[in-house]
Design an enzyme around this catalytic site. Sequence first.
Site, PDB file in Angstrom:
ATOM      1  N   GLY A  52       0.711  -1.180  -0.166  1.00 38.87           N
ATOM      2  CA  GLY A  52       0.003  -0.093   0.433  1.00 38.87           C
ATOM      3  C   GLY A  52       0.387   1.166  -0.112  1.00 38.87           C
ATOM      4  N   GLU A 106       3.989   4.210   6.207  1.00 38.43           N
ATOM      5  CA  GLU A 106       2.682   2.716   6.166  1.00 38.43           C
ATOM      6  C   GLU A 106       2.133   3.710   4.904  1.00 38.43           C
ATOM      7  OE1 GLU A 106       1.125   0.331   5.965  1.00 38.43           O
ATOM      8  OE2 GLU A 106       1.515  -0.749   8.480  1.00 38.43           O
ATOM      9  N   ASP A 110      -4.702   1.884  10.992  1.00 37.75           N
ATOM     10  CA  ASP A 110      -6.055   1.289  10.980  1.00 37.75           C
ATOM     11  C   ASP A 110      -6.816   0.871  12.288  1.00 37.75           C
ATOM     12  OD1 ASP A 110      -9.180   1.104  10.764  1.00 37.75           O
ATOM     13  OD2 ASP A 110      -8.829  -1.093  10.358  1.00 37.75           O
ATOM     14  N   LYS A 138      -6.652   6.373  11.022  1.00 41.73           N
ATOM     15  CA  LYS A 138      -7.988   6.069  11.222  1.00 41.73           C
ATOM     16  C   LYS A 138      -8.129   5.932  13.070  1.00 41.73           C
ATOM     17  CE  LYS A 138     -10.612   3.938   7.271  1.00 41.73           C
ATOM     18  NZ  LYS A 138     -10.888   2.896   6.808  1.00 41.73           N
ATOM     19  N   PHE A 160     -14.177   3.853   4.647  1.00 43.12           N
ATOM     20  CA  PHE A 160     -12.911   2.517   3.345  1.00 43.12           C
ATOM     21  C   PHE A 160     -12.661   3.315   2.392  1.00 43.12           C
ATOM     22  CE2 PHE A 160     -11.229  -0.424   1.130  1.00 43.12           C
ATOM     23  CZ  PHE A 160     -10.494  -1.076   2.331  1.00 43.12           C
ATOM     24  N   VAL A 161     -11.409   3.692   2.239  1.00 45.61           N
ATOM     25  CA  VAL A 161     -10.810   4.203   0.933  1.00 45.61           C
ATOM     26  C   VAL A 161     -10.219   3.046   0.202  1.00 45.61           C
ATOM     27  CG1 VAL A 161     -11.165   6.343   1.940  1.00 45.61           C
ATOM     28  CG2 VAL A 161      -9.418   5.204   2.862  1.00 45.61           C
TER      29      VAL A 161
HETATM   30  P1  IMP Z   1      -4.655  -1.762  10.527  1.00 40.80           P
HETATM   31  O1  IMP Z   1      -5.716  -2.480  11.072  1.00 40.80           O
HETATM   32  O2  IMP Z   1      -4.040  -1.048  11.238  1.00 40.80           O
HETATM   33  O3  IMP Z   1      -3.095  -3.457  11.237  1.00 40.80           O
HETATM   34  O4  IMP Z   1      -4.465  -2.008   9.323  1.00 40.80           O
HETATM   35  C1  IMP Z   1      -4.113  -3.038   8.370  1.00 40.80           C
HETATM   36  C2  IMP Z   1      -4.357  -2.759   6.668  1.00 40.80           C
HETATM   37  O5  IMP Z   1      -6.142  -2.600   6.862  1.00 40.80           O
HETATM   38  C3  IMP Z   1      -3.874  -1.476   6.536  1.00 40.80           C
HETATM   39  O6  IMP Z   1      -2.302  -1.437   5.850  1.00 40.80           O
HETATM   40  C4  IMP Z   1      -4.596  -1.550   5.331  1.00 40.80           C
HETATM   41  O7  IMP Z   1      -3.980  -2.166   4.161  1.00 40.80           O
HETATM   42  C5  IMP Z   1      -5.716  -1.775   5.974  1.00 40.80           C
HETATM   43  N1  IMP Z   1      -7.357  -0.344   5.533  1.00 40.80           N
HETATM   44  C6  IMP Z   1      -7.451  -0.293   7.021  1.00 40.80           C
HETATM   45  N2  IMP Z   1      -8.517   0.503   6.500  1.00 40.80           N
HETATM   46  C7  IMP Z   1      -8.241   0.382   4.921  1.00 40.80           C
HETATM   47  C8  IMP Z   1      -8.799   1.483   4.068  1.00 40.80           C
HETATM   48  O8  IMP Z   1     -10.298   2.436   4.689  1.00 40.80           O
HETATM   49  N3  IMP Z   1      -9.142   1.201   2.743  1.00 40.80           N
HETATM   50  C9  IMP Z   1      -7.909   0.570   2.111  1.00 40.80           C
HETATM   51  N4  IMP Z   1      -6.952  -0.209   3.287  1.00 40.80           N
HETATM   52  C10 IMP Z   1      -8.313  -0.104   4.039  1.00 40.80           C
END
Ligand code: IMP
Length: 189
Positions: A52, A106, A110, A138, A160-161
């Site tokens: 990403g 990053e 999320d 987020k 969700f983007v």
């Molecule tokens: P985490 O929940 O912080 O571990 O994030 C894990 C992964 O979820 C991120 O690296 C993204 O690949 C994916 N992700 C979280 N929110 C979004 C979104 O809004 N769009 C696309 N991918 C997302």
Amino acid sequence: MLVDAIERVVISAEDVARRVRELGEQISKDYRDGAKKDPKKRPLLVVGILKGAMPFMADLMRAIDILMEYDFMAVSSYGNGTSPGEVRILKDLDCAIGRRDVLIVEDIVDTGHTLQHILAGLSARGPASLRVCTLLDKPHRREVDVRVDYVGFVLPENLFVVGYGLDYAELYRNLPFVGVLKPEFVRER
Ligand code: IMP
Ligand code: MG
């Protein structure tokens, strides 16, 4: 056309570019000050998290005006949010990071599980410093406490983007802006 799948542009390509320039200036300033205190210090190592962060990383590094190197890590989280904490390293760094300044780049933070796993793994290798720059944050979705040093944009938790590296089912990463998909392009997950 690819943009026909988009309901709403959340961050335009112009706004992304402007913010990336600002982040690059801030990062350059912060690490330049550190280099002044210790001239023998090795250059900053910028670590992009695949897949990403690739477009963000490519633009951000060209907005950084100090000596730097870059490397990549690839991680994958299992499941679709049902088993947080299960993060697997698919590709590790090529270089050692002991006593070096490391900046992780990053696409989005999320729940924080992915970043927490990366931070734990890298801090065990004894870097001089370890900071994080994310394009999107987020904060209201956070499940674990991770420190993010540089944030491009804060998003509301229910959004969700896709675009500018962010995917839905591996698609839409190549959009030049960040936007929300039309509901008819989102399958039941
Ligand atoms: P985490 O929940 O912080 O571990 O994030 C894990 C992964 O979820 C991120 O690296 C993204 O690949 C994916 N992700 C979280 N929110 C979004 C979104 O809004 N769009 C696309 N991918 C997302
Ligand atoms: Mg993803």
